[in-house]
Design an enzyme around this catalytic site. Structure first.
Site, PDB file in Angstrom:
ATOM      1  N   TYR A   1      31.711   3.749 -35.455  1.00  0.00           N
ATOM      2  CA  TYR A   1      30.559   4.260 -34.693  1.00  0.00           C
ATOM      3  C   TYR A   1      30.816   5.711 -34.287  1.00  0.00           C
ATOM      4  O   TYR A   1      29.967   6.595 -34.483  1.00  0.00           O
ATOM      5  CB  TYR A   1      30.294   3.388 -33.448  1.00  0.00           C
ATOM      6  CG  TYR A   1      29.391   4.075 -32.456  1.00  0.00           C
ATOM      7  CD1 TYR A   1      28.028   4.175 -32.690  1.00  0.00           C
ATOM      8  CD2 TYR A   1      29.901   4.665 -31.290  1.00  0.00           C
ATOM      9  CE1 TYR A   1      27.191   4.847 -31.794  1.00  0.00           C
ATOM     10  CE2 TYR A   1      29.075   5.333 -30.396  1.00  0.00           C
ATOM     11  CZ  TYR A   1      27.724   5.428 -30.653  1.00  0.00           C
ATOM     12  OH  TYR A   1      26.909   6.095 -29.777  1.00  0.00           O
TER      13      TYR A   1
ATOM     14  N   LYS B   1      28.905   9.608 -35.259  1.00  0.00           N
ATOM     15  CA  LYS B   1      28.405  10.668 -34.359  1.00  0.00           C
ATOM     16  C   LYS B   1      29.005  12.018 -34.751  1.00  0.00           C
ATOM     17  O   LYS B   1      28.309  13.045 -34.753  1.00  0.00           O
ATOM     18  CB  LYS B   1      28.737  10.330 -32.894  1.00  0.00           C
ATOM     19  CG  LYS B   1      27.936   9.161 -32.347  1.00  0.00           C
ATOM     20  CD  LYS B   1      26.446   9.502 -32.207  1.00  0.00           C
ATOM     21  CE  LYS B   1      25.592   8.283 -31.983  1.00  0.00           C
ATOM     22  NZ  LYS B   1      24.166   8.498 -32.059  1.00  0.00           N
TER      23      LYS B   1
ATOM     24  N   SER C   1      27.553  11.768 -28.419  1.00  0.00           N
ATOM     25  CA  SER C   1      28.335  10.952 -27.479  1.00  0.00           C
ATOM     26  C   SER C   1      29.659  11.629 -27.169  1.00  0.00           C
ATOM     27  O   SER C   1      30.213  12.339 -28.010  1.00  0.00           O
ATOM     28  CB  SER C   1      28.590   9.600 -28.143  1.00  0.00           C
ATOM     29  OG  SER C   1      29.575   8.888 -27.457  1.00  0.00           O
TER      30      SER C   1
HETATM   31  P1  NAD Z   1      19.561   1.267 -28.029  1.00  0.00           P
HETATM   32  O1  NAD Z   1      20.153   0.365 -29.056  1.00  0.00           O
HETATM   33  O2  NAD Z   1      19.070   0.660 -26.776  1.00  0.00           O
HETATM   34  O3  NAD Z   1      18.377   2.129 -28.662  1.00  0.00           O
HETATM   35  C1  NAD Z   1      18.372   2.530 -30.007  1.00  0.00           C
HETATM   36  C2  NAD Z   1      17.005   2.186 -30.572  1.00  0.00           C
HETATM   37  O4  NAD Z   1      16.952   2.614 -31.928  1.00  0.00           O
HETATM   38  C3  NAD Z   1      16.713   0.698 -30.558  1.00  0.00           C
HETATM   39  O5  NAD Z   1      15.425   0.478 -30.009  1.00  0.00           O
HETATM   40  C4  NAD Z   1      16.741   0.302 -32.038  1.00  0.00           C
HETATM   41  O6  NAD Z   1      15.851  -0.762 -32.305  1.00  0.00           O
HETATM   42  C5  NAD Z   1      16.363   1.600 -32.716  1.00  0.00           C
HETATM   43  N1  NAD Z   1      16.898   1.775 -34.076  1.00  0.00           N
HETATM   44  C6  NAD Z   1      18.172   1.665 -34.499  1.00  0.00           C
HETATM   45  N2  NAD Z   1      18.249   1.929 -35.808  1.00  0.00           N
HETATM   46  C7  NAD Z   1      16.998   2.239 -36.223  1.00  0.00           C
HETATM   47  C8  NAD Z   1      16.430   2.597 -37.476  1.00  0.00           C
HETATM   48  N3  NAD Z   1      17.163   2.660 -38.594  1.00  0.00           N
HETATM   49  N4  NAD Z   1      15.105   2.874 -37.547  1.00  0.00           N
HETATM   50  C9  NAD Z   1      14.331   2.793 -36.433  1.00  0.00           C
HETATM   51  N5  NAD Z   1      14.808   2.430 -35.226  1.00  0.00           N
HETATM   52  C10 NAD Z   1      16.131   2.155 -35.126  1.00  0.00           C
HETATM   53  O7  NAD Z   1      20.659   2.372 -27.714  1.00  0.00           O
HETATM   54  P2  NAD Z   1      20.685   3.456 -26.564  1.00  0.00           P
HETATM   55  O8  NAD Z   1      21.749   3.062 -25.609  1.00  0.00           O
HETATM   56  O9  NAD Z   1      19.338   3.721 -26.076  1.00  0.00           O
HETATM   57  O10 NAD Z   1      21.234   4.694 -27.377  1.00  0.00           O
HETATM   58  C11 NAD Z   1      20.366   5.688 -27.900  1.00  0.00           C
HETATM   59  C12 NAD Z   1      21.191   6.722 -28.631  1.00  0.00           C
HETATM   60  O11 NAD Z   1      22.158   7.268 -27.736  1.00  0.00           O
HETATM   61  C13 NAD Z   1      21.985   6.179 -29.815  1.00  0.00           C
HETATM   62  O12 NAD Z   1      21.982   7.162 -30.815  1.00  0.00           O
HETATM   63  C14 NAD Z   1      23.378   6.010 -29.263  1.00  0.00           C
HETATM   64  O13 NAD Z   1      24.358   6.105 -30.250  1.00  0.00           O
HETATM   65  C15 NAD Z   1      23.453   7.175 -28.304  1.00  0.00           C
HETATM   66  N6  NAD Z   1      24.424   6.995 -27.217  1.00  0.00           N
HETATM   67  C16 NAD Z   1      24.332   5.880 -26.418  1.00  0.00           C
HETATM   68  C17 NAD Z   1      25.259   5.712 -25.392  1.00  0.00           C
HETATM   69  C18 NAD Z   1      25.224   4.485 -24.536  1.00  0.00           C
HETATM   70  O14 NAD Z   1      26.259   4.162 -23.936  1.00  0.00           O
HETATM   71  N7  NAD Z   1      24.118   3.772 -24.422  1.00  0.00           N
HETATM   72  C19 NAD Z   1      26.247   6.687 -25.166  1.00  0.00           C
HETATM   73  C20 NAD Z   1      26.285   7.809 -25.991  1.00  0.00           C
HETATM   74  C21 NAD Z   1      25.360   7.958 -27.019  1.00  0.00           C
HETATM   75  C1  WQD Z   2      34.126   1.415 -19.670  1.00  0.00           C
HETATM   76  C2  WQD Z   2      35.494   1.080 -19.096  1.00  0.00           C
HETATM   77  C3  WQD Z   2      36.816  -0.355 -20.514  1.00  0.00           C
HETATM   78  C4  WQD Z   2      34.322  -3.859 -20.334  1.00  0.00           C
HETATM   79  C5  WQD Z   2      31.396   2.944 -24.880  1.00  0.00           C
HETATM   80  C6  WQD Z   2      31.489   3.563 -26.250  1.00  0.00           C
HETATM   81  C7  WQD Z   2      31.149   5.029 -26.177  1.00  0.00           C
HETATM   82  C8  WQD Z   2      29.813   5.246 -25.488  1.00  0.00           C
HETATM   83  C9  WQD Z   2      29.714   4.510 -24.194  1.00  0.00           C
HETATM   84  C10 WQD Z   2      28.069   5.389 -27.131  1.00  0.00           C
HETATM   85  C11 WQD Z   2      36.600   1.108 -20.151  1.00  0.00           C
HETATM   86  C12 WQD Z   2      36.479  -1.052 -19.218  1.00  0.00           C
HETATM   87  C13 WQD Z   2      34.824  -2.591 -20.149  1.00  0.00           C
HETATM   88  C14 WQD Z   2      34.995  -4.956 -19.760  1.00  0.00           C
HETATM   89  C15 WQD Z   2      36.616  -3.459 -18.840  1.00  0.00           C
HETATM   90  N1  WQD Z   2      28.712   4.757 -26.263  1.00  0.00           N
HETATM   91  N2  WQD Z   2      35.963  -2.398 -19.408  1.00  0.00           N
HETATM   92  N3  WQD Z   2      36.123  -4.701 -19.023  1.00  0.00           N
HETATM   93  O1  WQD Z   2      34.252   2.101 -23.795  1.00  0.00           O
HETATM   94  O2  WQD Z   2      33.810   4.017 -22.197  1.00  0.00           O
HETATM   95  O3  WQD Z   2      32.279   3.617 -24.025  1.00  0.00           O
HETATM   96  O4  WQD Z   2      30.078   3.125 -24.375  1.00  0.00           O
HETATM   97  O5  WQD Z   2      28.290   6.445 -27.625  1.00  0.00           O
HETATM   98  O6  WQD Z   2      31.138   5.495 -27.480  1.00  0.00           O
HETATM   99  O7  WQD Z   2      32.822   3.417 -26.707  1.00  0.00           O
HETATM  100  O8  WQD Z   2      32.298   2.023 -22.163  1.00  0.00           O
HETATM  101  O9  WQD Z   2      31.409   0.337 -20.615  1.00  0.00           O
HETATM  102  O10 WQD Z   2      32.629  -0.424 -22.693  1.00  0.00           O
HETATM  103  O11 WQD Z   2      33.904   0.626 -20.837  1.00  0.00           O
HETATM  104  O12 WQD Z   2      37.655  -3.307 -18.177  1.00  0.00           O
HETATM  105  O13 WQD Z   2      34.618  -6.119 -19.914  1.00  0.00           O
HETATM  106  O14 WQD Z   2      35.460  -0.283 -18.623  1.00  0.00           O
HETATM  107  O15 WQD Z   2      38.129  -0.669 -20.890  1.00  0.00           O
HETATM  108  O16 WQD Z   2      37.744   1.597 -19.526  1.00  0.00           O
HETATM  109  P1  WQD Z   2      33.291   2.943 -23.063  1.00  0.00           P
HETATM  110  P2  WQD Z   2      32.489   0.566 -21.597  1.00  0.00           P
END
Ligand code: NAD
Ligand code: WQD
Length: 342
Positions: free
Chosen positions: A150, A154, A125
């Site tokens: 969190y 990562k 991330s």
């Molecule tokens: P998500 O929660 O939709 O998907 C994660 C999946 O993993 C879920 O289906 C959950 O049930 C499963 N899971 C969690 N822990 C588990 C375990 N111990 N064993 C088996 N299954 C397990 O999340 P996502 O948005 O699809 O994110 C996927 C990956 O990408 C994650 O590693 C997350 O940290 C990373 N990521 C997400 C975002 C985002 O904003 N969505 C941004 C950056 C990184």
């Molecule tokens: C986006 C912008 C908020 C909600 C998070 C995790 C990051 C990554 C992606 C996994 C920010 C603003 C939000 C609201 C708002 N995930 N906001 N009102 O915070 O960039 O990232 O998700 O790795 O680790 O921190 O995403 O969508 O929450 O926010 O004004 O009700 O929107 O302040 O500027 P963020 P977000």
């Protein structure tokens, strides 16, 4: 045929990637413990691709079950999505996050070593950059200070992977540092669904049009940005899932055994720009209020995408308008029996 093991394959990003992998005729196995997803997603994957991947309802922190899975399947590569991802929940329950996300990866790597699986693609991330001093952020910048437990999981996971790669020269890893994924699959059969209330901007925007209890607050309008609101690099889920296909194709021939890439569009949009664009594409007026800055929020972050463009030959296609149309279409479909609020 060798298979790709997709952990967390029924989640938001995992399910889209499974669809793309199946459409490219790769054989996959999905492992998910359903802690943040639904079994029905498997049916949706089938409806889109007409293919039924093997599914194991298994926790990646359970070594015995994973061991059995590795023993009974010929695995070529792991695409590792399974993790807990809520920033606020991680502040409340840091131990749960360290156990699931960090122990989880260690157990997977133990199995990789035991069964000689030597390709790994990791969901990292942009949070690993912390509060960036220089923009756009590029991969040569060091890890920043984690803004949540969190985020720390990562950074820790990337460090573990780097060490593992140094100790095991035949093992290759690619860490993909996603920016802010939004939107849904064009079929509207899979997309982002939350167990509980969302905390991310775009789902809050789309849901607030149906649920009067969801009030949109803009966190902070006193940032040093063009309109005072925070800036992020939003990326469409279909562009993001395709980056995993490219990563899988790239890892087969890559020379370095540890690589990491930013995966974003390279363009930063403010919260107000997202709101204005959403109002334009949906014809809805959002009743938002300005609120205090959210604790731990970064003022602005967007990706330098030169490395991923050049080395993996991947580039995002969706612009903000198209991304928000996709997110809105998914929300409309999910609420097709309800009226939008005025
Ligand atoms: P998500 O929660 O939709 O998907 C994660 C999946 O993993 C879920 O289906 C959950 O049930 C499963 N899971 C969690 N822990 C588990 C375990 N111990 N064993 C088996 N299954 C397990 O999340 P996502 O948005 O699809 O994110 C996927 C990956 O990408 C994650 O590693 C997350 O940290 C990373 N990521 C997400 C975002 C985002 O904003 N969505 C941004 C950056 C990184
Ligand atoms: C986006 C912008 C908020 C909600 C998070 C995790 C990051 C990554 C992606 C996994 C920010 C603003 C939000 C609201 C708002 N995930 N906001 N009102 O915070 O960039 O990232 O998700 O790795 O680790 O921190 O995403 O969508 O929450 O926010 O004004 O009700 O929107 O302040 O500027 P963020 P977000």
């Amino acid at each position: 045929m060798k298979k790709i093991l997709v952990t967390g394959g029924l989640g938001y990003i995992g399910s889209h990637t499974c669809v793309d992998l199946l459409e490219k005729n790769y054989e996959i196995i999905i492992v998910d413990n359903l802690c943040n997803s639904e079994l029905d997603t498997l049916n949706s994957i089938y409806s889109i691709t007409k293919k039924k991947p093997k599914f194991f309802n298994c926790d990646i922190t359970n070594y015995e079950e994973l061991f059995h899975l590795f023993k009974t399947n010929n695995i070529d590569c792991i695409i590792h999505f399974a993790a807990l991802k809520s920033v606020s929940d991680s502040v409340q329950n840091p131990k749960k996050y360290f156990f699931n996300n960090v122990e989880g990866i260690k157990i997977l790597l133990r199995c990789c070593k035991k069964f000689k699986v030597n390709k790994f693609i990791f969901s990292s991330s942009c949070t690993v950059y912390g509060f960036p001093k220089v923009l756009p952020v590029n991969e040569s910048m060091p890890f920043g200070e984690a803004s949540s437990p969190y985020g720390e999981t990562k950074i820790r996971s990337e460090e573990i992977l780097l060490k593992f790669c140094k100790e095991n020269k035949s093992f290759k890893n690619i860490s993909l540092r996603y920016f802010n994924p939004i939107g849904a699959h064009n079929s509207n059969l899979i997309g982002e669904s939350h167990k509980g209330t969302p905390s991310n901007l775009v789902p809050i925007i789309t849901k607030s049009c149906f649920n009067k209890n969801i009030k949109l607050k803009v966190f902070g309008n006193d940032y040093n940005t063009k309109d005072g609101t925070a800036i992020r690099d939003y990326i469409h889920i279909e562009d993001l899932s395709k980056a995993h296909i490219k990563a899988y194709e790239y890892i087969k021939d890559s020379i370095n055994n540890y690589e990491f890439f930013n995966v974003g569009t390279g363009i930063g949009y403010s919260v107000i720009e997202v709101i204005n664009t959403f109002e334009e594409i949906s014809g809805k007026k959002l009743n938002y209020i300005f609120a205090k800055r959210r604790k731990g929020d970064i003022e602005k972050i967007y990706a330098d995408i030169k490395k991923v463009n050049k080395k993996m030959k991947w580039k995002a296609k969706f612009d903000l308008k198209k991304m928000l149309e996709s997110a809105w279409s998914w929300e409309l479909k999910r609420n097709s029996n309800k009226k939008t609020l005025k």
